[in-house]
Design an enzyme around this catalytic site. Structure first.
Site, mmCIF file in Angstrom:
data_model
loop_
_atom_site.group_PDB
_atom_site.id
_atom_site.type_symbol
_atom_site.label_atom_id
_atom_site.label_comp_id
_atom_site.label_asym_id
_atom_site.label_seq_id
_atom_site.Cartn_x
_atom_site.Cartn_y
_atom_site.Cartn_z
ATOM 1 N N SER A 255 0.839 -1.194 0.000
ATOM 2 C CA SER A 255 0.000 0.000 0.000
ATOM 3 C C SER A 255 0.875 1.246 0.000
ATOM 4 O O SER A 255 1.584 1.513 0.975
ATOM 5 C CB SER A 255 -0.906 0.019 1.235
ATOM 6 O OG SER A 255 -1.429 1.323 1.404
ATOM 7 N N HIS B 209 -1.263 -1.402 -4.118
ATOM 8 C CA HIS B 209 -2.522 -1.037 -3.468
ATOM 9 C C HIS B 209 -2.565 0.468 -3.262
ATOM 10 O O HIS B 209 -1.624 1.071 -2.753
ATOM 11 C CB HIS B 209 -2.621 -1.780 -2.129
ATOM 12 C CG HIS B 209 -3.930 -1.642 -1.439
ATOM 13 N ND1 HIS B 209 -5.036 -2.392 -1.781
ATOM 14 C CD2 HIS B 209 -4.319 -0.863 -0.404
ATOM 15 C CE1 HIS B 209 -6.042 -2.066 -0.987
ATOM 16 N NE2 HIS B 209 -5.633 -1.133 -0.135
ATOM 17 N N ASP C 27 -4.705 3.531 -1.776
ATOM 18 C CA ASP C 27 -5.757 3.870 -0.809
ATOM 19 C C ASP C 27 -6.267 5.298 -1.001
ATOM 20 O O ASP C 27 -5.588 6.260 -0.656
ATOM 21 C CB ASP C 27 -5.210 3.739 0.616
ATOM 22 C CG ASP C 27 -5.083 2.298 1.051
ATOM 23 O OD1 ASP C 27 -6.082 1.558 0.928
ATOM 24 O OD2 ASP C 27 -3.996 1.902 1.509
ATOM 25 N N MET D 133 -8.798 8.162 0.121
ATOM 26 C CA MET D 133 -9.599 8.544 1.296
ATOM 27 C C MET D 133 -10.137 9.952 1.119
ATOM 28 O O MET D 133 -9.419 10.843 0.665
ATOM 29 C CB MET D 133 -8.733 8.506 2.546
ATOM 30 C CG MET D 133 -8.101 7.167 2.808
ATOM 31 S SD MET D 133 -7.070 7.260 4.270
ATOM 32 C CE MET D 133 -6.453 5.578 4.311
ATOM 33 N N HIS E 82 -8.381 1.064 -3.880
ATOM 34 C CA HIS E 82 -9.308 0.883 -2.754
ATOM 35 C C HIS E 82 -9.952 2.231 -2.432
ATOM 36 O O HIS E 82 -9.304 3.111 -1.885
ATOM 37 C CB HIS E 82 -8.485 0.340 -1.560
ATOM 38 C CG HIS E 82 -9.261 0.145 -0.309
ATOM 39 N ND1 HIS E 82 -8.652 -0.064 0.910
ATOM 40 C CD2 HIS E 82 -10.596 0.118 -0.062
ATOM 41 C CE1 HIS E 82 -9.580 -0.203 1.845
ATOM 42 N NE2 HIS E 82 -10.764 -0.085 1.287
ATOM 43 N N MET F 73 -12.021 4.462 -0.334
ATOM 44 C CA MET F 73 -12.659 4.696 0.973
ATOM 45 C C MET F 73 -13.326 6.055 0.905
ATOM 46 O O MET F 73 -12.896 7.032 1.516
ATOM 47 C CB MET F 73 -11.596 4.638 2.078
ATOM 48 C CG MET F 73 -11.124 3.210 2.327
ATOM 49 S SD MET F 73 -9.615 3.140 3.294
ATOM 50 C CE MET F 73 -8.424 3.328 1.977
ATOM 51 N N MET G 38 -11.499 -5.672 5.722
ATOM 52 C CA MET G 38 -10.687 -4.690 6.443
ATOM 53 C C MET G 38 -10.364 -5.258 7.814
ATOM 54 O O MET G 38 -11.258 -5.641 8.568
ATOM 55 C CB MET G 38 -11.448 -3.366 6.606
ATOM 56 C CG MET G 38 -11.502 -2.482 5.385
ATOM 57 S SD MET G 38 -9.901 -2.137 4.605
ATOM 58 C CE MET G 38 -8.978 -1.360 5.945
ATOM 59 N N GLY H 98 -8.683 4.151 7.378
ATOM 60 C CA GLY H 98 -8.393 5.579 7.534
ATOM 61 C C GLY H 98 -6.926 5.863 7.761
ATOM 62 O O GLY H 98 -6.441 6.900 7.353
ATOM 63 N N PHE H 99 -6.231 4.943 8.386
ATOM 64 C CA PHE H 99 -4.818 5.187 8.694
ATOM 65 C C PHE H 99 -4.009 3.906 8.556
ATOM 66 O O PHE H 99 -4.523 2.820 8.816
ATOM 67 C CB PHE H 99 -4.665 5.712 10.134
ATOM 68 C CG PHE H 99 -5.491 6.936 10.404
ATOM 69 C CD1 PHE H 99 -5.044 8.192 10.005
ATOM 70 C CD2 PHE H 99 -6.729 6.824 11.011
ATOM 71 C CE1 PHE H 99 -5.830 9.321 10.220
ATOM 72 C CE2 PHE H 99 -7.528 7.949 11.233
ATOM 73 C CZ PHE H 99 -7.070 9.203 10.841
ATOM 74 N N GLY H 100 -2.740 4.092 8.190
ATOM 75 C CA GLY H 100 -1.824 2.969 8.207
ATOM 76 C C GLY H 100 -1.334 2.732 9.627
ATOM 77 O O GLY H 100 -1.670 3.475 10.548
ATOM 78 N N ASP I 211 -6.537 -6.392 4.481
ATOM 79 C CA ASP I 211 -5.926 -5.055 4.472
ATOM 80 C C ASP I 211 -5.969 -4.464 5.875
ATOM 81 O O ASP I 211 -7.036 -4.290 6.459
ATOM 82 C CB ASP I 211 -6.727 -4.189 3.494
ATOM 83 C CG ASP I 211 -6.155 -2.793 3.319
ATOM 84 O OD1 ASP I 211 -5.087 -2.500 3.871
ATOM 85 O OD2 ASP I 211 -6.813 -1.989 2.612
ATOM 86 N N GLY I 212 -4.780 -4.143 6.383
ATOM 87 C CA GLY I 212 -4.688 -3.464 7.676
ATOM 88 C C GLY I 212 -4.023 -4.326 8.737
ATOM 89 O O GLY I 212 -4.480 -5.428 9.020
ATOM 90 N N GLY I 213 -2.906 -3.831 9.254
ATOM 91 C CA GLY I 213 -2.253 -4.522 10.367
ATOM 92 C C GLY I 213 -1.498 -5.783 9.989
ATOM 93 O O GLY I 213 -1.158 -6.588 10.857
ATOM 94 N N GLY J 288 1.287 -2.035 4.294
ATOM 95 C CA GLY J 288 1.766 -0.680 4.056
ATOM 96 C C GLY J 288 2.986 -0.366 4.897
ATOM 97 O O GLY J 288 4.133 -0.432 4.431
ATOM 98 N N SER J 289 2.760 -0.045 6.165
ATOM 99 C CA SER J 289 3.854 0.419 7.028
ATOM 100 C C SER J 289 4.963 -0.619 7.169
ATOM 101 O O SER J 289 6.132 -0.256 7.313
ATOM 102 C CB SER J 289 3.304 0.827 8.397
ATOM 103 O OG SER J 289 2.468 -0.175 8.917
#
Ligand code: DX5
Ligand code: ZN
Length: 220
Positions: free
Chosen positions: A11, A36, A38, A40, A69, A71, A140, A145-147, A178-180, A200-201
């Site tokens: 991402s 990916h 994102d 927003m 994606h 959002m 999700m 909303g946030f990485g 997606d996420g974490g 992502g991160s």
């Protein structure tokens, strides 16, 4: 049955935008096949990220599959533009749609693949009726909303549940998470049945190429 093919989708929300081309080249060298993206709007989610101009630039400079994606509220207003600007797959949130079937058809008619996403508080059952119409379901695993948020453990059951419906009904649907997603949990989450993995991160910190290679080594 499409779940045997694993895709890795970094991402770019967590990329360094002052050197975006380098970051994209690095994930590609590391073996990623998806990117990916994102989007927003500050309405559906609290934050605002980026949109068409960035997608257009990226699409002109990479062969990676562009997984967009959205959002955003009322995504149907922007789908055509995102596809024109290079989206290969457009994912919209079920929570934002009054007529999901119509929007899925709109994406397909414009020549892109269609994804449908659900937030952590949306039960898996809500996406079930649409599985036969879409190319990808997105679970999700954080509140969007946030990485850099922690993976919500309640996602496990949803991923496994949707994967079992896809298997049992022999549907041609990818299952994205997606996420974490981190180096430490990616293997376990992929084993639940997800085959498109977003991170992502955990990718865009330190050696991006090496991080990508290490992620892929854990899931392929
Ligand atoms: C969250 C976004 C994610 C996010 C993932 O709202 O949809 O794609 O960038 O970031 P990490 O991997 O840091 O949780
Ligand atoms: Zn995303």
């Amino acid at each position: 049955m499409v779940l045997d093919m694993i895709h890795f989708a970094p991402s770019i929300l967590s990329a360094d935008f002052t050197q975006l081309q380098k970051d994209i080249d690095d994930v590609q060298k590391g073996g990623a096949d998806y990117l990916h993206f994102d989007v927003m709007d500050g309405m559906f989610v609290p934050a605002i990220s980026f949109g068409m101009p960035v997608l257009k630039c990226v699409a002109g400079k990479t062969e990676l599959f562009l997984d967009v994606h959205l959002m955003i509220v009322e995504p149907e207003r922007y789908i055509e533009e995102f596809i024109k600007d290079g989206a290969n797959l457009v994912t919209v949130h079920l929570e934002t749609l009054k007529e999901p079937e119509k929007v899925i058809k709109q994406i397909h008619a414009l020549g892109a693949k269609a994804g449908l996403a659900i937030n952590p508080e949306t039960p898996a059952e809500r996406i079930r009726p649409y599985l036969s119409m879409i190319d990808m379901a997105l679970v999700m695993c954080v509140h969007p909303g946030f990485g850099e948020q922690a993976y919500l453990s309640s996602s496990d059951e949803k991923i496994a549940q949707i994967a079992s419906w896809i298997r049992e009904e022999d549907l041609h649907v990818d299952l994205e998470v997606d996420g974490g997603i981190k180096m430490e949990n990616v293997e376990r989450i992929a084993a639940l049945g997800a085959n498109v993995i977003v991170a992502g991160s955990a990718v865009f910190k330190g050696d991006v190429e090496e991080n990508t290679r290490e992620f892929i080594g854990k899931i392929k």
